[in-house]
Design an enzyme around this catalytic site. Sequence first.
Site, short mmCIF file in Angstrom:
data_model
loop_
_atom_site.label_atom_id
_atom_site.label_comp_id
_atom_site.label_asym_id
_atom_site.label_seq_id
_atom_site.Cartn_x
_atom_site.Cartn_y
_atom_site.Cartn_z
N HIS A 120 0.84 -1.20 0.00
CA HIS A 120 0.00 0.00 0.00
C HIS A 120 0.87 1.25 0.00
O HIS A 120 1.92 1.29 0.65
CB HIS A 120 -0.92 0.01 1.23
CG HIS A 120 -1.92 -1.10 1.20
ND1 HIS A 120 -3.15 -0.97 0.61
CD2 HIS A 120 -1.85 -2.37 1.64
CE1 HIS A 120 -3.81 -2.11 0.72
NE2 HIS A 120 -3.04 -2.99 1.34
N ARG A 162 26.09 -17.88 2.17
CA ARG A 162 27.23 -18.42 1.42
C ARG A 162 26.82 -18.70 -0.01
O ARG A 162 25.63 -18.73 -0.34
CB ARG A 162 27.79 -19.67 2.07
CG ARG A 162 26.89 -20.89 2.01
CD ARG A 162 27.61 -22.10 2.65
NE ARG A 162 26.80 -23.28 2.64
CZ ARG A 162 26.75 -24.17 1.63
NH1 ARG A 162 27.46 -24.00 0.55
NH2 ARG A 162 25.97 -25.24 1.74
#
Length: 175
Positions: A108, A172
Amino acid sequence: MDEIRVDSRELTPEEMSEGVRQAQVLFRLNQTMPYTEEYDHLVKELFGDHIGAGVRIMPGLTGVCFHKVNIGDEVLIMNNCLMMSRGGITLDEGVMIAANVQLISNNHDIHDRYVLVCKPVHICRNAWIGAGATILPGVTVGENAVVAAGAIVTKNVAPNTIVGGNPAKLIREID
């Protein structure tokens, strides 16, 4: 990335009617036994021609604007997935969506809350979204990437990486 703004006070009668139709099909889907022809028919009715072969969607699906969702082949969507799809959601081939994932392509406007600010969500091929993760508007999750359970993804995820946390950060690379 282009954002789309939608004023919910200005929806056409056709858009309102389609929203009602989808809500009713979704209700029936969530009350139907999975792994039946009836269930598969309702999935097809909800997503139309925007769904690939070998897709499995488990019950508890919620959301809006399913006609703006594109699902590739062999996608798995586990229970209680939320798809806020006004901005568009694309799930490429082989994507896995764990339980309780939220895919949110609209938000919104902070000043006029009847206006939706929409940006597409794209989950690329073979990506895995962990249980309870939230993918926010405008995010692309790269090919083969993993989003850890409970992560809140606010920015794009590079291919072949693992991200987690709130907000999600690189954990990672995948070898």
